[in-house]
Design an enzyme around this catalytic site. Structure first.
Site, PDB file in Angstrom:
ATOM      1  N   SER A  91     -19.682 -24.285-104.383  1.00 16.02           N
ATOM      2  CA  SER A  91     -19.558 -23.471-103.184  1.00 16.02           C
ATOM      3  C   SER A  91     -20.363 -24.148-102.091  1.00 16.02           C
ATOM      4  O   SER A  91     -21.537 -24.464-102.269  1.00 16.02           O
ATOM      5  CB  SER A  91     -20.104 -22.073-103.489  1.00 16.02           C
ATOM      6  OG  SER A  91     -20.365 -21.370-102.290  1.00 16.02           O
ATOM      7  N   LYS A 130     -11.763 -19.041-109.922  1.00 17.38           N
ATOM      8  CA  LYS A 130     -11.170 -19.856-108.874  1.00 17.38           C
ATOM      9  C   LYS A 130      -9.718 -19.397-108.784  1.00 17.38           C
ATOM     10  O   LYS A 130      -8.928 -19.655-109.689  1.00 17.38           O
ATOM     11  CB  LYS A 130     -11.279 -21.339-109.236  1.00 17.38           C
ATOM     12  CG  LYS A 130     -11.421 -22.267-108.056  1.00 17.38           C
ATOM     13  CD  LYS A 130     -11.569 -23.729-108.469  1.00 17.38           C
ATOM     14  CE  LYS A 130     -12.952 -24.078-109.005  1.00 17.38           C
ATOM     15  NZ  LYS A 130     -13.064 -25.493-109.443  1.00 17.38           N
ATOM     16  N   SER A 145     -13.502 -17.206-105.647  1.00 16.69           N
ATOM     17  CA  SER A 145     -13.109 -17.967-104.471  1.00 16.69           C
ATOM     18  C   SER A 145     -11.704 -18.476-104.773  1.00 16.69           C
ATOM     19  O   SER A 145     -11.329 -18.608-105.931  1.00 16.69           O
ATOM     20  CB  SER A 145     -14.067 -19.122-104.218  1.00 16.69           C
ATOM     21  OG  SER A 145     -14.105 -19.956-105.349  1.00 16.69           O
ATOM     22  N   GLU A 165     -20.749 -10.640 -97.371  1.00 23.48           N
ATOM     23  CA  GLU A 165     -19.786 -10.590 -96.276  1.00 23.48           C
ATOM     24  C   GLU A 165     -20.386  -9.887 -95.065  1.00 23.48           C
ATOM     25  O   GLU A 165     -21.235  -9.004 -95.187  1.00 23.48           O
ATOM     26  CB  GLU A 165     -18.468  -9.926 -96.690  1.00 23.48           C
ATOM     27  CG  GLU A 165     -18.447  -8.428 -96.709  1.00 23.48           C
ATOM     28  CD  GLU A 165     -17.084  -7.882 -97.146  1.00 23.48           C
ATOM     29  OE1 GLU A 165     -16.091  -8.626 -97.199  1.00 23.48           O
ATOM     30  OE2 GLU A 165     -17.027  -6.686 -97.473  1.00 23.48           O
ATOM     31  N   SER A 204     -21.833 -16.920-102.438  1.00 25.33           N
ATOM     32  CA  SER A 204     -20.569 -17.338-101.839  1.00 25.33           C
ATOM     33  C   SER A 204     -20.056 -16.153-101.030  1.00 25.33           C
ATOM     34  O   SER A 204     -20.588 -15.055-101.108  1.00 25.33           O
ATOM     35  CB  SER A 204     -19.575 -17.841-102.877  1.00 25.33           C
ATOM     36  OG  SER A 204     -19.094 -16.774-103.647  1.00 25.33           O
ATOM     37  N   GLY A 255     -17.334  -5.329-104.929  1.00 26.05           N
ATOM     38  CA  GLY A 255     -18.322  -4.362-104.459  1.00 26.05           C
ATOM     39  C   GLY A 255     -17.811  -3.633-103.239  1.00 26.05           C
ATOM     40  O   GLY A 255     -16.713  -3.915-102.741  1.00 26.05           O
TER      41      GLY A 255
END
Lengths: 365, 365, 365, 365
Positions: A82, A161, A228, A296, A342, A349
């Site tokens: 990452s 991934k 990701s 985020e 990442s 969540g």
């Protein structure tokens, strides 16, 4: 089966000196290398080539040691990098080794075990829809079964991934004409993968899932997913971390959910669940091996009820900011700057928050 | 004299609606406005025009209310803006009002008082040298005396806008030929201002100071200085915040030093000194009014013994990273995203660390 | 009616000293000020506050001179600022003054005339659809009629600030349920405005236009449109520049289309159409007053058949790159760094290219 | 000796498919590979790892083909990569092959020849001073002699990777105490290398050179130097491109100086010197092989007499802007986006300008 983990600080993305020394000194066998997970100092975006550089360096390190061509190494070992070490994060790699052979003797104490699985190849039209969710959930359960966990609650991290198969403009146009436009991008692939984790582990009931809730109903989420997505990848690659009575070693894992990227209390709660006193820095340091989290920038534009500017900045992306913030909070609580954060956390969540998993030594050395 | 403070979230740098409403509703008198300190969403650098926009908006707000031309408003009111709300920081303004008239009646409990001072105009060759240090220290002491503090330890924050007088290429060349090259820039002006604070408040003995230690001997530092420097400014502007028995109001101030930009314990220590239980989020929220801190990316390239990449990034400046990190740590401990972190901290606290001052309500409401 | 234009370099976004001097010296009357168009040194994006700073400074300059409150100035004078002076661009302002009174006496030679118009207020669901196209075309024709042009081909530049009315999440959801999702954003508003220009000026036949071609059929475009869109704006503001036999002054205008952002030949072709020898730098310098162009990073990812990386860079936006490139090419041909390039060019010229308009003196001084 | 050159567009820094195909198809021999020069899509700064990725990929491509360990490949082949493909630049590689054996038969027409040389290892205190200048000039002359040029004017490009030997803080402190502070950084190493080129080729008389003029007297410059400097490198690596009667092939080279980064006329002048009609795009395309230039944001803050903002931007570095601008101007004149522009041009051409070298086919195919 016995799992061991080693963390190496790196001087640059291509620095594999730590792993090389470990192998050259005979402390671990190349054939036992299961996965290398790391943070590199790129921007984490489309033009981040530091991940490729790290993986190329690892391929060239491992190829002669595994008797493989470089381009075949990743068929045997999972490399998951990452980009983005914003702020205080120390670029680093964590190498996992699995030794011994599988046996079904229950041990008195559960230990961290790791299993790898892969979905079948996806078609573009499946991404971001229930087809992806269900096949991914199936593959996750396969890995979980292999680990022999006592309960689904013993699964603490599902690192993925996510597939994003390639498609032609014609395929895209056809799908749109058919009233079912492609969702074949990073956002949708991550979203479906997270929901798949929730489905596989019983966090989300099957009946609440449908094509319509993916990427929309943010009350549905997994607390252990970490996905990701990678353009061009046909199959989603899955690494499941769980506590298992059939695994040996000195590692344990615990997880929790952070309510937002400032949630220091949430970090301490995970430590506490793992039996570590968060206020005792020496104790944390003695036991912490690795931290995996998803960040985020809250898409609602506020955090703790107040405005943030991460989503309105055209010079610096919100992904860089949110990684910087959460990594700072993690490092301030854990006392370690080698944290793996990442970004983008659709259905990982709650909105604005995300899962945190900590790998720890079972006992302080 | 009575001090009061109001914090306004802003929707943009030019948003002065909070202060306007306060004045229009008659809750405070325009003439009592002492200072407005704020964070704006610029990059904090050379091409950050958000500070100018905020100050222009305030000038146009206050000019008719003070009966002054807009360009005269800053002769009466201190405007101090810092660009850079990286990560979670909410752009905001804090307005300080001073009411009543000075008297010398000791009150039973000390309260936060604020005094303003200014140095004489500096010549370019004085900046970054002892001439600047000594004149700045004199002006600081003048402000401190005005506040009537019981002891120098009652001074908790010295906010400064450091002078950087303009000079011609000829002056620069002449100074270089004379073997005494100009130090007339931001780095040196901040450094000398911080040492001046340490000298004025007895933190640094006079005999340890000389032209040679400025910008070099990082063991010498102030724990209460907070200086940014401004090209074109001839006089350093000084705002001293201290606990005084001659001031009234509901505000107190406390300070401490953060060992590094991850030092959550250091933040909690300041709360504790102020009698606030850091683990009680409601208590912190009830009392916190404002937080002022200085951040820097440790110039040695490491933090907590490990490498950081803030100084090797050509896409994002280290000042933006260090503000982002420290603001995240402050917000995670204080539970408030309205924190004022400015950057570059030469002689402001130890290398890699910096001072933190908290303004709090004397009692929870 | 007589039009005159003045170009001022600025030392910063708030620098209005050029215009102030012009007015204070009595060379033009404040009441005659028609529009100020300028480039400021921001990022041109969501967090670019330099435009607001420039306009605020102009409002405060003009308010007392027009006998208006600052917030009313823009009802009388058009301020149009574009952020982003990447590379060689000199931040500057161009002020247009209109003097004399309208009369309908044909003059022997056409001169540049300017007219202003405005659409009615749009509803969110109209943006990006034919309702916006048709109402905008109507307003453009209204301005064109006012100018008294001999032919539509005498219109060379339609500068627009496109409406983006605000809407609630409920309105958006309702539109989506109705099968007609809102297009109420910058991309769609610019696209519809450009097509409206093409419709109004006969560049695009009405029958080729429909909701479906907007933002999709890039073969439909205007060669004179220049639209930026502004969130919160209810009406599209329109400034039409055309050659008219009823206008006086020493200004003319010419335009053309650049095939891509490297199209130096296209720039020379516009000069040639205006009777200027592009290879004679002194001649160009003597006549050039202003240059307006639209740039975009070719969305196909190539330019002149080869890959470019502008769309894959997560550190620097493609808008900044494309402005930098086209401005460099314009400045290299025109010998002037005061060029106005704004970005994003949906239906503004062909894909990857865009319109260019040059304002010139009718004769070299 | 015969020189040939091949240009490959790349899909990413690690894309060596063009060179691999050339070798695998037997069109050139691996042993003949002399140098690969390329542009990669990084930021060109300290955290640009794309150059390392490109070189690692080339090492792994060539190692088995040369029978060498990967880390030995660069002892045999020069790899020179410059990061930064801002704007329209297509990431690309140019591979030079030298075949045949050296002979001293004069051919009727001169052709492009290439020679490689290296300085001795430098001590840190030599960098940026006359010791570096003289040793570098000596090595350049060695390479020039090897090429057998008729006159120094036949040398058109001296591509250098400048030494920056490592040093300890103690060495630095000692040098400062000795009154001769180290100049061991990129700026000084580039500056001395450029002056060395001017000295070696007779552009600058020896008597005008001294430690004092390096990095100061910008009227002294080379018109053919192209140096980037690399921390950790002990010896300066030199590649000299010149017209020689002893070389064969279909390549020629020409050079000139650009007065500034907008100097399109300067580009055309180089074409003209090479016998190419700049206004005939097809003719240029038929003959152009490669373009090498140096850019810089004029340090005086103006270009063509007007302000630029490249040096005041804290979001985007001036190196990125100046590369973007000059590359755009080159591409607009040459019609090719595969241009090699590197940045910082101390003593490389006049202040604000820089050298340009064009490699062309001797005749249109």
């Amino acid at each position: 089966m016995r799992l061991s983990a080693y963390t190496f600080d790196t001087r640059g993305p291509a620095d594999v000196s730590g792993l090389r020394a470990l192998l050259d000194e005979g402390r671990e066998r190349p054939d036992d290398l299961l996965a290398v997970i790391g943070k590199t100092e790129g921007n984490g975006g489309r033009n981040d080539f530091t991940r490729e550089l790290a993986m190329q360096a690892l391929e060239h390190l491992m190829a002669p040691r595994l008797g493989l061509a470089p381009e075949r190494v990743q068929d045997r070992v999972i490399f998951s990098f990452s980009g983005g070490t914003e702020g205080v994060v120390t670029p680093h790699q964590i190498a996992f080794f699995r030794s011994g052979s599988p046996d079904r003797t229950r041990r008195p104490r559960k230990r961290l075990g790791v299993a790898i699985a892969s979905t079948r190849a996806f078609r573009p039209e499946e991404i971001g829809r229930m087809a992806q969710v269900e096949e991914t959930a199936r593959a996750i359960r396969e890995a979980v079964d292999e680990l022999g966990v006592d309960a689904l609650a013993d699964v603490h991290l599902v690192q993925m991934k996510g597939a994003i198969p390639s498609y032609t403009p014609e395929e895209s146009a056809r799908a749109e004409r058919a009233g079912c436009p492609l969702r074949c991008d990073m956002v949708w692939s991550r979203a479906a993968s997270a929901l798949a984790t929730g489905l596989a582990l019983g966090e989300i009931p099957r009946e609440r899932l449908s094509d319509d809730v993916i990427g929309r109903d943010w009350e549905l989420y997994s607390t252990v997913a970490s996905c990701s997505a990678k353009p061009g990848l046909e199959r989603t690659e899955i690494v499941v971390f769980a506590m298992s009575p059939y695994w040996d070693g000195d590692l344990v894992i615990e997880h929790g959910v952070l309510a937002d990227i400032l949630d220091a209390d949430g970090v301490r709660a995970v430590l506490r669940k793992a039996g570590v006193d968060a206020s005792d820095a020496a104790a944390v340091r003695a036991r912490l091996v690795a931290a995996f989290a998803k960040s985020e920038a809250d898409p609602r534009g506020t955090i703790r009820g107040r405005r943030h500017t991460m989503l309105q900045d055209d010079d610096i992306g919100d992904t860089r900011y949110s990684r910087c913030v959460l990594a700072a909070v993690l490092a301030s609580v854990l006392g370690d700057t080698r944290v793996y954060v990442s970004t983008r956390a659709e259905h990982h969540g709650p909105l604005g928050g995300g899962p945190l998993a900590l790998i720890l030594r079972a006992e302080a050395p």
